[in-house]
Design a protein around this motif. Structure first.
Motif, PDB file in Angstrom:
ATOM      1  N   ALA A 194       0.833  -1.203   0.000  1.00 39.85           N
ATOM      2  CA  ALA A 194       0.000   0.000   0.000  1.00 39.85           C
ATOM      3  C   ALA A 194       0.869   1.254   0.000  1.00 39.85           C
ATOM      4  O   ALA A 194       0.558   2.235  -0.670  1.00 39.85           O
ATOM      5  CB  ALA A 194      -0.928  -0.006   1.206  1.00 39.85           C
ATOM      6  N   ARG A 195       1.963   1.205   0.754  1.00 39.40           N
ATOM      7  CA  ARG A 195       2.867   2.363   0.791  1.00 39.40           C
ATOM      8  C   ARG A 195       3.459   2.604  -0.598  1.00 39.40           C
ATOM      9  O   ARG A 195       3.548   3.730  -1.071  1.00 39.40           O
ATOM     10  CB  ARG A 195       3.986   2.121   1.800  1.00 39.40           C
ATOM     11  N   LEU A 196       3.878   1.485  -1.261  1.00 39.49           N
ATOM     12  CA  LEU A 196       4.440   1.622  -2.609  1.00 39.49           C
ATOM     13  C   LEU A 196       3.380   2.079  -3.601  1.00 39.49           C
ATOM     14  O   LEU A 196       3.691   2.678  -4.611  1.00 39.49           O
ATOM     15  CB  LEU A 196       5.026   0.289  -3.070  1.00 39.49           C
ATOM     16  N   ASP A 197       2.119   1.745  -3.316  1.00 31.90           N
ATOM     17  CA  ASP A 197       1.027   2.177  -4.189  1.00 31.90           C
ATOM     18  C   ASP A 197       0.760   3.672  -4.038  1.00 31.90           C
ATOM     19  O   ASP A 197      -0.142   4.200  -4.666  1.00 31.90           O
ATOM     20  CB  ASP A 197      -0.256   1.397  -3.862  1.00 31.90           C
ATOM     21  N   GLY A 198       1.522   4.322  -3.175  1.00 36.73           N
ATOM     22  CA  GLY A 198       1.409   5.767  -3.062  1.00 36.73           C
ATOM     23  C   GLY A 198       0.583   6.256  -1.890  1.00 36.73           C
ATOM     24  O   GLY A 198       0.331   7.453  -1.769  1.00 36.73           O
ATOM     25  N   ALA A 199       0.141   5.356  -1.022  1.00 37.69           N
ATOM     26  CA  ALA A 199      -0.703   5.774   0.090  1.00 37.69           C
ATOM     27  C   ALA A 199       0.161   6.309   1.234  1.00 37.69           C
ATOM     28  O   ALA A 199       1.197   5.744   1.547  1.00 37.69           O
ATOM     29  CB  ALA A 199      -1.545   4.599   0.578  1.00 37.69           C
ATOM     30  N   SER A 200      -0.296   7.392   1.847  1.00 38.45           N
ATOM     31  CA  SER A 200       0.422   7.953   2.995  1.00 38.45           C
ATOM     32  C   SER A 200       0.124   7.105   4.219  1.00 38.45           C
ATOM     33  O   SER A 200      -0.744   6.234   4.202  1.00 38.45           O
ATOM     34  CB  SER A 200      -0.029   9.386   3.233  1.00 38.45           C
ATOM     35  N   ARG A 241      -3.463   7.328   5.000  1.00 35.32           N
ATOM     36  CA  ARG A 241      -4.325   6.646   4.019  1.00 35.32           C
ATOM     37  C   ARG A 241      -4.232   5.124   4.153  1.00 35.32           C
ATOM     38  O   ARG A 241      -5.199   4.423   3.915  1.00 35.32           O
ATOM     39  CB  ARG A 241      -3.940   7.067   2.593  1.00 35.32           C
ATOM     40  N   ALA A 287       9.041   5.786  -0.206  1.00 40.84           N
ATOM     41  CA  ALA A 287       8.628   4.734  -1.138  1.00 40.84           C
ATOM     42  C   ALA A 287       7.496   5.204  -2.047  1.00 40.84           C
ATOM     43  O   ALA A 287       7.496   4.928  -3.243  1.00 40.84           O
ATOM     44  CB  ALA A 287       8.208   3.497  -0.368  1.00 40.84           C
ATOM     45  N   ARG A 288       6.543   5.946  -1.471  1.00 44.10           N
ATOM     46  CA  ARG A 288       5.341   6.267  -2.255  1.00 44.10           C
ATOM     47  C   ARG A 288       5.592   7.305  -3.341  1.00 44.10           C
ATOM     48  O   ARG A 288       4.761   7.505  -4.219  1.00 44.10           O
ATOM     49  CB  ARG A 288       4.207   6.712  -1.345  1.00 44.10           C
ATOM     50  N   TYR A 317      -4.999  -6.747  -1.154  1.00 41.18           N
ATOM     51  CA  TYR A 317      -5.810  -6.240  -0.051  1.00 41.18           C
ATOM     52  C   TYR A 317      -7.052  -7.120   0.052  1.00 41.18           C
ATOM     53  O   TYR A 317      -7.903  -7.098  -0.830  1.00 41.18           O
ATOM     54  CB  TYR A 317      -6.187  -4.780  -0.291  1.00 41.18           C
ATOM     55  N   PHE A 353      -6.475   0.931  -6.513  1.00 41.38           N
ATOM     56  CA  PHE A 353      -5.947   1.565  -5.296  1.00 41.38           C
ATOM     57  C   PHE A 353      -4.748   2.473  -5.572  1.00 41.38           C
ATOM     58  O   PHE A 353      -4.722   3.631  -5.171  1.00 41.38           O
ATOM     59  CB  PHE A 353      -5.584   0.492  -4.273  1.00 41.38           C
ATOM     60  N   GLY A 354      -3.757   1.919  -6.279  1.00 40.03           N
ATOM     61  CA  GLY A 354      -2.541   2.689  -6.535  1.00 40.03           C
ATOM     62  C   GLY A 354      -2.811   3.925  -7.371  1.00 40.03           C
ATOM     63  O   GLY A 354      -2.221   4.985  -7.141  1.00 40.03           O
ATOM     64  N   GLU A 357      -4.472   6.531  -5.188  1.00 43.18           N
ATOM     65  CA  GLU A 357      -3.604   7.149  -4.187  1.00 43.18           C
ATOM     66  C   GLU A 357      -2.511   8.003  -4.814  1.00 43.18           C
ATOM     67  O   GLU A 357      -2.088   8.976  -4.228  1.00 43.18           O
ATOM     68  CB  GLU A 357      -2.962   6.062  -3.308  1.00 43.18           C
ATOM     69  N   ALA A 358      -2.013   7.575  -5.976  1.00 39.41           N
ATOM     70  CA  ALA A 358      -0.791   8.211  -6.478  1.00 39.41           C
ATOM     71  C   ALA A 358      -1.016   9.147  -7.660  1.00 39.41           C
ATOM     72  O   ALA A 358      -0.100   9.859  -8.058  1.00 39.41           O
ATOM     73  CB  ALA A 358       0.231   7.141  -6.859  1.00 39.41           C
ATOM     74  N   ARG A 392      -0.271   0.641 -12.926  1.00 43.45           N
ATOM     75  CA  ARG A 392       0.250   1.941 -12.482  1.00 43.45           C
ATOM     76  C   ARG A 392       1.241   2.534 -13.472  1.00 43.45           C
ATOM     77  O   ARG A 392       1.635   3.683 -13.323  1.00 43.45           O
ATOM     78  CB  ARG A 392       0.901   1.791 -11.125  1.00 43.45           C
TER      79      ARG A 392
END
Lengths: 319, 390
Positions: A217-223, A226, B77-78, B92, B103-104, B107-108, B156
C-alpha cells in the motif's frame, strides 16, 4: 519348524485376540454411556447453578412486597402476588441515570476504540525508534489500580480543571446544561483509562496482519494515514466489535469513578450505577423486588449491545 | 521507464547486542532503461534487501541509488514511481480485484474515476483477469492471485518494476507458463525490471542480464550465457547450471593437474593462464564430458556408473573414477570423487557399467583454490556460436 504349525498358531492367536476385543467392546460401550450420563448430569448442574440466581432475580422483581415474604425466593408469585409496579418504579427512578450513563459511555467507548486502534497501528505497523518504550507505557497503563488514582483524579477535575466554570459560556446554549461538565469529565476519564487495553487488543490483531500488504500500500502511493484509513481500518471491523462490547460493558458498569467524580445520587449527572446503589434501600428494610427490577433495567443496554454486535464479535474473537 | 543505478550501495544492520551485520556489501550495478535484470543468489545473500532498498522499504547505509540520474536515497517509497510484486502477492483482502488494481491509481495519481476504471479494465483484459474483476482475493486460486498482483503493478505504469520471487508460490507447471508470459509482458511494456529469485533456472531463462550475489557481495553481472560459460569465480560456476558444474581439487605439477584420482595434462595455451598458481580447482560442465568407447588420449578416464536418472530427453549419470587408476588404492574408493555427466536420453547407460569418460581440454575451467577466482574458462569458439545475434 513346518509352515503349517506356524499358520495354525497364528490363527489361534487371532481368535483369542478377537474374543478379547468383543469383550472389551461391551465394556467400553457401557463405560462410554456411564460417562455420557455423568457428563449430562454435570452440564445440567452447571446450567442450574448459573440460571437459578437469574431466575430468582427475575421472579422476585415481579412480586409484591407481601409475596416476597410468603413465597420461596426462586418460586414464582401466586395469583394476586404478581405486579409490574416495581419495574415501572425502577424505570422512573433510573431513566435519568440511564440517559447520563449513555451520554458518557457511548462517546468514551467510541473514542477508546478509535484512539486505541490508531495507537496500535502506530505501535505495530509503523517502524520508528522508541516504539518499545511507548508500548511499555501503554502496558503499564493497564495495571494502574483505580484506588491509586481516585484522589488525584478528583483533585484534578475539581481543583485544577474546573470544567463547569471554564465552559460556562456553553451552558447557555440549547440542550446543554451545567451538569454536562461532569459528563465530559467522565468521558475523558473513561477514555484515558480504556485506551491502553484497547490498544493492546488491536495490536494483537495488527501483529497478524501481512507486513508485505502494508508495504504494498505504501508503494502504491498511500500515505501513513491513508494506509490506516483504507487498509487497516476496514480490516479491523471485527476487532472493533470486540472492543466495543468489552469497553461499553466496562464503562457502563463502572462505579468508582461515578462515585468520586459525580459524588451524589441527587446530582443531575448521576449515573445509572450510582442511582442503582441506593435504589430500594429504606429505613424500613430492603425492597428486594425493586432492587431486582432496577438491576435488570440497568443491565438491559449491555445485553442489547451484545446482541447487536454478536456476529462481528464472534468473528473478532476467532482471530 | 528509467535507468536505475546502484552506486557502491551498502546495507548494515545493527543487532541488539551491538554487533553489525552487513547484508549488502558495496554493490554497484546499472540497470539500463527497459532492461530485465535478474538478481539471483542463495537465500540470505542480500538480494531481497537490495530490492527493498530500491523500493524505499529499507534505508541505504552507504552509497547512492539513482533513478534516471536523480538520487532517490531519501525519497519515500510512495514517491518513487516504483511498483513491486511480492512473494505473498500482498493483495488487499477486503477489496475486489477491481479495487485492488485501482488503489494505486487513486492514491498516487490525479486521474478521474472514469480514467482509472478505463485503465483497470484495459490492464485486466491484457492480463486475462477481466472476468475476475468483481471477486475478492479469497475467491481466487494462487495463479489468479498472482496475475492480479502483476496486474496491480502494471496498471500503475511505473518507472521500474520490482519482482520479489513472484513465482515461488506456484506449482511447477504454472511457474513455467508464467515465466514465458512475464518475459513477453516485460518485452511488450518495455519497463525496466528487477527480478529477484533464488532459482537459477528462472535467472537463466528470463533475464537480459543476471547479477549473482553471495553473502552480500556482487559476484558477477552478465548475460546468462556469459555467466554460464565464463563464470568469474568458483561460486558463480557452481551456482549457475543444473546439474551443477563438476569440481575436482587438483595441484599443478610439471604442467599436469594431479587430482586425488586422476592426472590431467595441460597444453601450453592453458598453462599460460595458470602459470603462477599451483593449488587449483578443475571445473567441467556435466554436458561437456563425453562418454567414449575406448581410452585413447591422456584425457580419457575409466569410471563406473553409480546412479542413472533418466529425464527422458537426457540421462543424468553419476560416475565414480575407477579405483585402479590411482596409486593410493586403500580407502580411496570409500570417498571416491563422484561426478555428474549428462548424456542423450536415447543412450543406454546402466548402473554398474564400466565406461570411459573424456574431458576435452577446451571445455575445462580452472579456478584458484584459495580465492575462488577463475583463471581459465572454457574455449569460447563453441559458446559464441551458441547465441546467434538477434
Amino acid at each position: 519348524m513346518s509352515r503349517e504349525t506356524a499358520t495354525s498358531d497364528s490363527v489361534a492367536d487371532r481368535e483369542t485376540a478377537s474374543d478379547d476385543r468383543s469383550d472389551g467392546r461391551i465394556d467400553r460401550r457401557t463405560l462410554a454411556s456411564v460417562r455420557r450420563v455423568g457428563l449430562y448430569a454435570a452440564l445440567l448442574g452447571l446450567v442450574a447453578f448459573y440460571l437459578v440466581p437469574v431466575e430468582t432475580g427475575l421472579v422476585t422483581s415481579f412480586k409484591t412486597s407481601e409475596a416476597v415474604r410468603t413465597t420461596l425466593p426462586f418460586l414464582p408469585p401466586g395469583p394476586g402476588g404478581a405486579t409490574i409496579e416495581k419495574w415501572q418504579f425502577a424505570f422512573g427512578a433510573l431513566s435519568n441515570g440511564m440517559v447520563n450513563s449513555m451520554l458518557f459511555t457511548v462517546p468514551s467507548t467510541l473514542l477508546c476504540a478509535i484512539l486505541g486502534s490508531m495507537a496500535a497501528y502506530g505501535l505495530t505497523l509503523v517502524d520508528w525508534r522508541g516504539q518499545v518504550a511507548v508500548l511499555a507505557l501503554f502496558i503499564a497503563g493497564i495495571f494502574i489500580p483505580y484506588q491509586a488514582v481516585i484522589i488525584p483524579l478528583t483533585e484534578f477535575w475539581s481543583v485544577w480543571v474546573e470544567l463547569d466554570e471554564r465552559l460556562a459560556f456553553l451552558w447557555a446554549l440549547p440542550l446543554l446544561e451545567e451538569h454536562h461538565a461532569t459528563i465530559l469529565e467522565l468521558i475523558v476519564t473513561h477514555t484515558a483509562y480504556g485506551i491502553p487495553i484497547c490498544t493492546i487488543l488491536f495490536r494483537a490483531q495488527y501483529q497478524t496482519m501481512s507486513w508485505e500488504m502494508i508495504e504494498a500500500a505504501r508503494l502504491d502511493g498511500a500515505s501513513l494515514w491513508r494506509v490506516y484509513r483504507r487498509i487497516v481500518l476496514p480490516l479491523s471491523v471485527p476487532m472493533f466489535a470486540v472492543v466495543f462490547i468489552f469497553q461499553f460493558t466496562q464503562v457502563w458498569n463502572e462505579f468508582l469513578f461515578s462515585l468520586t467524580i459525580i459524588r451524589s445520587v441527587s446530582d443531575p449527572a448521576a449515573s445509572v450505577t450510582l442511582i442503582l446503589s441506593g435504589l430500594g434501600e429504606a429505613l424500613e428494610g430492603v425492597d428486594f423486588p425493586l432492587r431486582m427490577a432496577g438491576a435488570f433495567v440497568s443491565a438491559l443496554p449491555t445485553l442489547i449491545v451484545y446482541v447487536l454486535f454478536s456476529d462481528q464479535f464472534a468473528e473478532g474473537v476467532r482471530v | 521507464m528509467a535507468k536505475t543505478e546502484l552506486d557502491h550501495v551498502t546495507k548494515r544492520y545493527t543487532e541488539r547486542d551491538g554487533s553489525e551485520i552487513v547484508a549488502v556489501d558495496d554493490v554497484s550495478l546499472t540497470i539500463e532503461d527497459g532492461e530485465f535484470l535478474v538478481l539471483v543468489g542463495p537465500s540470505g545473500c542480500g538480494k531481497s534487501t537490495t530490492l527493498r532498498m530500491v523500493a524505499g522499504l529499507e534505508t541505504v547505509t552507504d552509497g547512492e541509488i539513482r533513478l534516471d540520474g536523480r538520487v532517490i536515497n531519501d525519497l519515500p517509497a510512495r514517491d518513487r514511481e516504483i511498483a513491486m510484486v511480492f512473494q505473498s502477492y500482498a493483495l488487499y483482502p477486503h477489496m475486489t480485484v477491481r479495487e485492488n488494481m485501482a488503489f494505486g491509481l487513486e492514491e498516487a495519481t490525479d486521474l478521474s474515476d472514469a480514467e482509472i476504471a478505463d485503465r483497470v479494465e484495459g490492464t485486466a483484459e491484457m492480463m486475462d483477469i477481466d472476468r475476475l474483476l468483481d471477486r475478492t482475493p479469497s475467491d481466487l486460486s494462487g495463479g489468479q492471485q498472482q496475475r492480479v498482483a502483476l496486474g496491480r503493478a502494471i496498471v500503475r505504469d511505473p518507472a521500474v518494476f520490482l519482482l520479489d520471487e513472484p513465482l515461488s508460490n506456484l506449482d511447477a507447471k504454472l511457474r513455467g507458463q508464467m515465466r514465458t508470459e512475464l518475459q513477453r509482458l516485460q518485452a511488450d511494456l518495455g519497463t525496466t525490471t528487477i527480478y529477484v529469485t533464488h532459482d537459477q533456472t528462472e535467472a537463466m531463462t528470463m533475464g537480459d542480464r543476471i547479477a549473482i550475489l553471495d553473502d552480500g557481495r556482487l559476484q558477477q553481472v552478465g548475460t546468462p550465457l556469459e555467466c554460464y560459460h565464463e563464470p568469474a569465480n568458483l561460486f558463480v560456476a557452481g551456482f549457475v547450471g543444473e546439474p551443477p558444474m563438476n569440481f575436482f581439487e587438483v595441484d599443478l605439477e610439471n604442467g599436469t593437474l594431479v587430482g586425488q584420482q586422476f592426472e590431467y595434462p595441460l597444453s601450453e595455451r592453458t598453462l599460460a593462464d595458470v602459470r603462477d598458481h599451483d593449488r587449483l580447482v578443475l571445473g567441467v560442465r556435466p554436458e561437456a564430458v563425453e562418454l567414449v568407447a575406448d581410452a585413447e588420449t591422456p584425457r580419457d578416464f575409466r569410471a563406473t556408473v553409480d546412479v542413472v536418472e533418466p529425464m527422458g530427453n537426457e540421462n543424468t549419470v553419476y560416475l565414480a573414477f575407477d579405483a585402479g587408476d590411482v596409486s593410493e588404492t586403500a580407502g580411496a574408493s570409500a570417498d571416491a570423487e563422484t561426478f555428474v555427466v549428462t548424456v542423450s536420453g536415447m543412450r543406454r547407460v546402466e548402473a554398474g557399467q564400466q565406461v570411459v569418460v573424456r574431458i576435452p581440454e577446451d571445455a575445462i575451467h580452472l579456478f584458484d583454490r584459495e580465492t575462488g577466482e577463475a583463471l581459465h574458462n572454457r574455449e569460447l569458439e563453441t559458446a559464441e556460436a551458441a547465441p546467434p545475434n538477434f
